[in-house]
Design a protein around this motif. Structure first.
Motif, PDB file in Angstrom:
ATOM      1  N   VAL A 198       0.823  -1.283   0.035  1.00 21.59           N
ATOM      2  CA  VAL A 198      -0.174  -0.030  -0.039  1.00 21.59           C
ATOM      3  C   VAL A 198       0.997   1.097  -0.065  1.00 21.59           C
ATOM      4  O   VAL A 198       0.495   2.266  -0.741  1.00 21.59           O
ATOM      5  N   ILE A 199       2.042   1.391   0.938  1.00 29.34           N
ATOM      6  CA  ILE A 199       2.786   2.460   0.902  1.00 29.34           C
ATOM      7  C   ILE A 199       3.500   2.606  -0.360  1.00 29.34           C
ATOM      8  O   ILE A 199       3.651   3.578  -0.930  1.00 29.34           O
ATOM      9  N   GLY A 200       4.069   1.401  -0.943  1.00 23.92           N
ATOM     10  CA  GLY A 200       4.889   1.536  -2.292  1.00 23.92           C
ATOM     11  C   GLY A 200       4.033   1.919  -3.410  1.00 23.92           C
ATOM     12  O   GLY A 200       4.424   2.567  -4.356  1.00 23.92           O
ATOM     13  N   ALA A 201       2.657   1.834  -3.277  1.00 25.97           N
ATOM     14  CA  ALA A 201       1.757   2.129  -4.615  1.00 25.97           C
ATOM     15  C   ALA A 201       1.405   3.539  -4.195  1.00 25.97           C
ATOM     16  O   ALA A 201       1.178   4.097  -5.599  1.00 25.97           O
ATOM     17  N   LEU A 202       1.685   4.034  -3.309  1.00 25.55           N
ATOM     18  CA  LEU A 202       1.169   5.579  -3.428  1.00 25.55           C
ATOM     19  C   LEU A 202       2.206   6.408  -4.016  1.00 25.55           C
ATOM     20  O   LEU A 202       3.415   6.477  -3.407  1.00 25.55           O
ATOM     21  N   PRO A 203       1.786   7.323  -4.955  1.00 27.11           N
ATOM     22  CA  PRO A 203       2.924   7.945  -5.528  1.00 27.11           C
ATOM     23  C   PRO A 203       3.412   8.952  -4.593  1.00 27.11           C
ATOM     24  O   PRO A 203       2.634   9.730  -4.061  1.00 27.11           O
ATOM     25  N   GLY A 204       4.872   9.188  -4.510  1.00 25.04           N
ATOM     26  CA  GLY A 204       5.385  10.065  -3.587  1.00 25.04           C
ATOM     27  C   GLY A 204       5.844   9.301  -2.344  1.00 25.04           C
ATOM     28  O   GLY A 204       6.475  10.061  -1.689  1.00 25.04           O
ATOM     29  N   LEU A 205       5.316   8.239  -2.014  1.00 26.05           N
ATOM     30  CA  LEU A 205       5.687   7.434  -0.873  1.00 26.05           C
ATOM     31  C   LEU A 205       6.509   6.368  -1.423  1.00 26.05           C
ATOM     32  O   LEU A 205       6.001   5.483  -2.312  1.00 26.05           O
ATOM     33  N   THR A 206       7.958   6.044  -0.944  1.00 20.59           N
ATOM     34  CA  THR A 206       8.905   5.136  -1.525  1.00 20.59           C
ATOM     35  C   THR A 206       8.946   4.008  -0.652  1.00 20.59           C
ATOM     36  O   THR A 206       8.653   3.835   0.572  1.00 20.59           O
ATOM     37  N   TYR A 241       2.406  -0.175  -8.960  1.00 21.99           N
ATOM     38  CA  TYR A 241       1.220   0.269  -9.490  1.00 21.99           C
ATOM     39  C   TYR A 241       1.097   1.785  -9.861  1.00 21.99           C
ATOM     40  O   TYR A 241       0.503   2.275 -10.909  1.00 21.99           O
ATOM     41  N   ALA A 242       1.907   2.461  -9.030  1.00 19.78           N
ATOM     42  CA  ALA A 242       1.820   4.109  -9.638  1.00 19.78           C
ATOM     43  C   ALA A 242       2.645   4.011 -10.977  1.00 19.78           C
ATOM     44  O   ALA A 242       2.483   4.875 -11.728  1.00 19.78           O
ATOM     45  N   ALA A 243       3.685   3.224 -11.198  1.00 16.76           N
ATOM     46  CA  ALA A 243       4.711   3.239 -12.348  1.00 16.76           C
ATOM     47  C   ALA A 243       3.532   2.729 -13.479  1.00 16.76           C
ATOM     48  O   ALA A 243       3.562   3.362 -14.679  1.00 16.76           O
ATOM     49  N   ILE A 244       2.665   1.880 -13.231  1.00 23.84           N
ATOM     50  CA  ILE A 244       1.761   1.315 -14.443  1.00 23.84           C
ATOM     51  C   ILE A 244       0.516   2.187 -14.493  1.00 23.84           C
ATOM     52  O   ILE A 244       0.141   2.796 -15.518  1.00 23.84           O
ATOM     53  N   LEU A 245       0.059   2.806 -13.411  1.00 26.85           N
ATOM     54  CA  LEU A 245      -1.314   3.650 -13.500  1.00 26.85           C
ATOM     55  C   LEU A 245      -1.181   4.942 -13.624  1.00 26.85           C
ATOM     56  O   LEU A 245      -1.957   5.784 -14.197  1.00 26.85           O
ATOM     57  N   LEU A 246      -0.054   5.401 -13.142  1.00 21.44           N
ATOM     58  CA  LEU A 246       0.113   7.054 -13.220  1.00 21.44           C
ATOM     59  C   LEU A 246       1.373   7.395 -13.929  1.00 21.44           C
ATOM     60  O   LEU A 246       1.815   8.439 -13.806  1.00 21.44           O
ATOM     61  N   VAL A 257      -6.200  14.472  -9.042  1.00 18.48           N
ATOM     62  CA  VAL A 257      -5.122  15.520  -9.221  1.00 18.48           C
ATOM     63  C   VAL A 257      -4.640  16.080  -7.713  1.00 18.48           C
ATOM     64  O   VAL A 257      -3.465  15.865  -7.485  1.00 18.48           O
ATOM     65  N   PRO A 258      -5.625  16.667  -6.954  1.00 21.00           N
ATOM     66  CA  PRO A 258      -5.113  17.157  -5.734  1.00 21.00           C
ATOM     67  C   PRO A 258      -4.722  16.093  -4.757  1.00 21.00           C
ATOM     68  O   PRO A 258      -3.765  16.351  -3.998  1.00 21.00           O
ATOM     69  N   CYS A 259      -5.213  14.999  -4.626  1.00 17.12           N
ATOM     70  CA  CYS A 259      -4.906  13.982  -3.960  1.00 17.12           C
ATOM     71  C   CYS A 259      -3.370  13.345  -4.243  1.00 17.12           C
ATOM     72  O   CYS A 259      -2.676  12.989  -3.341  1.00 17.12           O
ATOM     73  N   VAL A 260      -3.171  13.288  -5.493  1.00 18.95           N
ATOM     74  CA  VAL A 260      -1.878  12.718  -5.863  1.00 18.95           C
ATOM     75  C   VAL A 260      -0.828  13.982  -5.422  1.00 18.95           C
ATOM     76  O   VAL A 260       0.301  13.527  -5.016  1.00 18.95           O
ATOM     77  N   ALA A 261      -1.312  15.223  -5.815  1.00 19.07           N
ATOM     78  CA  ALA A 261      -0.431  16.351  -5.496  1.00 19.07           C
ATOM     79  C   ALA A 261       0.041  16.516  -3.923  1.00 19.07           C
ATOM     80  O   ALA A 261       1.206  16.655  -3.430  1.00 19.07           O
ATOM     81  N   LEU A 262      -0.984  15.970  -3.214  1.00 17.47           N
ATOM     82  CA  LEU A 262      -0.686  16.141  -1.808  1.00 17.47           C
ATOM     83  C   LEU A 262       0.325  15.124  -1.288  1.00 17.47           C
ATOM     84  O   LEU A 262       0.981  15.123  -0.360  1.00 17.47           O
ATOM     85  N   LEU A 263       0.030  13.822  -1.765  1.00 18.40           N
ATOM     86  CA  LEU A 263       1.135  12.708  -1.442  1.00 18.40           C
ATOM     87  C   LEU A 263       2.497  13.178  -1.989  1.00 18.40           C
ATOM     88  O   LEU A 263       3.362  12.660  -1.480  1.00 18.40           O
ATOM     89  N   THR A 264       2.468  13.808  -3.100  1.00 19.93           N
ATOM     90  CA  THR A 264       3.973  14.457  -3.610  1.00 19.93           C
ATOM     91  C   THR A 264       4.687  15.244  -2.604  1.00 19.93           C
ATOM     92  O   THR A 264       5.777  15.209  -2.122  1.00 19.93           O
TER      93      THR A 264
END
Lengths: 148, 499
Positions: free
Chosen positions: B28-36, B73-78, B391-398
């Motif tokens: 789950v953490i690895g899947a969230l863009p911005g969290l490594t 996940y982030a690589a494939i979907l985003l 968009v705002p949610c991904v931006a928040l994670l970054t």
């Protein structure tokens, strides 16, 4: 069949001019470094200049690789770029919660192409707000990250 | 105790629960863009301090392996790699998602990751001490050439012109020189902005260079972010199985490449998947489809990057030299547990080590059903979430992701500035991958280059130091092959086109 007269990759040439300038600046700035500290900057700076010039020559001979033209709204793109830049620099003075709420609200407006209805506004704002609150609590209180 | 006893020790209810929980949390953490993956291990490591050593290692290994897989996940979907090792997954994973095959790409990533992880863990179980000697044969000059090899690979494999890729790589190398020099201590390219004294943070740069351009492009059009494709019930296991069957040599080869390259401390994690991708493209009968949504590309990168988990543990446990940043955190956790790493670890503390390795194998197996379920949920969510919320949610994670690395606001600023610059460079045809890799490998390359110069100078022959060592010569040959191959293929294609 290859295009007989492909367009000149003007954007690529502009990028290469930038690379040449950066490379030259890096080499020039390395004059003030020690011998050990200057080896790599001089090498990479010089390489940047050479590669930039090489691509420029190729592009002028119409052998470069152009990028497809932009589709969609340039204004929205610019808006997102400015909002993100403002968010990054407002984080410290305004604090995490205020800067993030403002930036997310602006991004929500920029990203929505549909008609605004009360239902949509409440749903989208509510979802984004919930996400912000959840991650704020998680990072600040559960993980003890000292958010500004 | 024999292997069977260690396996049974790993099969306790607590260890199984830790493996399951670790894989879920890491994925789950690895899947969230911005969290490594590094962050996933770092934030969860304090929870392991009160555990028994074997249980703590199993939990950390499970988190690590889940997070590496979750980056897909982030690589494939985003189109935003969660870790440097997922960069190559974007080459074919994202085009597959754009073509309505995102669920198939995720299933392929899951199956390949499990296979690669098992191969890596198998090498760790059977061959750790002798394989660690491979890492010892790499000196500064070998690391320099390895870094250059990674850069030339990405330059020639990425989209667009190879020359532009090399320019991007050099830009990344230049960025890596900002701050205090590793050798010599010079303060370089900082100017009056003292916040840059610590250099450009790699994680913030990775997030910015990939995520910000994606966000900027997402808002430009009203079209849905991803094509949902024809909704297929199930996990598309039959299709994925058929693709893996066609690509079984690629799968096995990529897993071995990932393990062997992952053994090299510092450099392995970033370039293992690139080397595997390059080899897959070179040897595939469908090489023309690579970069356009070829399943073989996803199979190669995902099997390789999960194989680096086991491979990276080899120098970590045998030599006390962390293979990757998450390994460095795990090494710290081992020290807290009072475990001394070294060759004798496998004899004097065999119960702990072998129980951990079996636990890692079990966690990798558990990743199969967990990964398929989470992947399905992730795909459906990303497809269903409107852009106005995405968009705002991904931006928040970054922002959170780049801040949380060092609790430093300046790194958020670096992230957004580099991200906007990356969008501009993208419009000029310079992709983010070479720049990121240049930044990651820059310190390794410079340290190797300067140390090689010093050693060669002391021996009286700098040229021999750089060009006469056997491993260096082999890597140089690969560099030449990597640069000349695309040019030769293009020339051959032109000849065929002209009849």
């Amino acid at each position: 069949m290859a295009e007989r007269n492909p367009p000149i990759d003007r954007a690529g040439i502009a990028g290469c001019v930038l690379a040449v300038v950066l490379g030259a600046a890096a080499v020039w700035a390395a004059r003030g470094f020690s011998d050990l500290g200057a080896v790599f900057p001089r090498t990479i700076g010089s390489l940047l200049v050479v590669l930039g010039l090489a691509y420029t020559v190729l592009a002028l001979r119409r052998r470069g690789a152009s990028v497809a033209p932009l589709q969609g709204s340039g204004a929205r793109r610019l808006g997102v770029a400015l909002v993100m830049l403002a968010w990054g620099f407002a984080l410290a003075p305004l604090g995490f919660a205020a800067s993030s709420a403002s930036a997310m609200a602006l991004l929500l407006v920029l990203a929505n192409h549909g008609r605004w209805t009360l239902r949509h506004a409440l749903l989208y704002a509510g979802s984004a707000g919930l996400m912000l609150a959840a991650f704020y609590v998680l990072f600040k209180h559960a993980l003890n990250v000292p958010l500004p | 105790m024999g292997s069977a006893e260690y396996l049974l020790a790993a099969l306790t209810p607590l260890n199984l629960l830790l493996a399951l929980g670790g894989v879920i949390a890491g994925t789950v953490i690895g899947a969230l863009p911005g969290l490594t993956a590094t962050m996933a291990v770092a934030v969860l490591v304090p929870f392991t301090f009160s555990m028994q050593p074997a249980a703590a290692l199993i939990a950390l290994g499970a988190i690590y392996t889940g997070a590496i897989y979750g980056g897909a996940y982030a690589a494939i979907l985003l189109n935003t790699p969660g870790t440097p090792s997922s960069i190559a997954t974007t080459f074919d994973g994202y085009p597959m998602a754009r073509a309505g095959k995102g669920d198939l790409a995720l299933t392929l990533a899951c199956l390949s990751s499990v296979f690669g992880g098992l191969v890596g863990a198998g090498f760790l179980l059977l061959l750790a001490p002798p394989m660690a000697t491979v890492a010892l044969k790499f000196g500064p000059v070998e690391y320099f050439w390895l870094a250059i090899f990674g850069l030339t690979l990405i330059a020639s494999l990425g989209e667009g012109s190879t020359l532009k890729g090399l320019i991007g790589g050099c830009l990344g190398l230049l960025l890596s020189m900002v701050g205090v020099a590793d050798v010599g201590g010079d303060i370089r390219y900082v100017g009056d902005y003292k916040a840059l004294l610590g250099g450009i943070d790699v994680v913030s740069a990775l997030i910015g260079l990939y995520c910000i351009p994606v966000l900027i492009e997402l808002v430009a059009t009203p079209a849905a972010h991803l094509d949902a494709g024809n909704r297929v019930a199930g996990f598309r296991l039959r299709e994925a199985g058929a693709a893996l069957g066609r690509s079984k040599f690629n799968l096995a080869r990529s897993s071995v490449i990932g393990t062997v390259v992952g053994i090299l401390p510092g450099a392995g994690g970033s370039i293992a998947s690139l080397v595997a991708y390059s080899e897959a493209k070179r040897s595939s009968p469908r090489s023309a489809n690579f970069g356009k949504g070829e399943p073989d590309g996803v199979i190669a990168t995902e099997s390789a990057n999960n194989a680096t988990v086991g491979g990276g543990f080899i120098p970590t446990l045998v030599l006390g030299i962390p293979g990757t940043p998450p390994d460095a955190i795990i090494l710290g956790a081992l020290l807290v547990q009072g475990i001394r790493t070294g060759p004798t670890l496998f004899t004097q503390q065999a119960p702990i080590v072998y129980t951990f390795i079996w636990g890692l194998i079990l966690a990798t197996v558990i990743m199969l059903p967990v990964g398929l379920l989470i992947g399905r949920f992730a795909f459906r969510s990303i497809v269903a979430i409107p852009k106005a919320v995405l968009v705002p949610c991904v931006a928040l994670l970054t922002v959170l992701g780049s801040f949380s690395v060092h609790n430093n606001v300046h790194e958020v600023q670096q992230m957004v500035v580099l991200g906007v610059a990356a969008w501009g460079l993208g419009r000029m045809g310079f992709s983010a991958s070479p720049i990121v890799l240049g930044l990651i490998l820059g310190t390794i390359a410079e340290r190797g280059y300067v140390q090689g110069h010093l050693i060669g100078g002391a021996r009286g022959d700098v040229w021999a130091e750089f060009f006469a060592r056997p491993i260096s010569m082999a890597i140089i040959a690969f560099i030449a092959l990597g640069l000349l191959w695309p040019w030769w293929q293009a020339r051959r294609a032109r000849r065929v086109a002209h009849g």
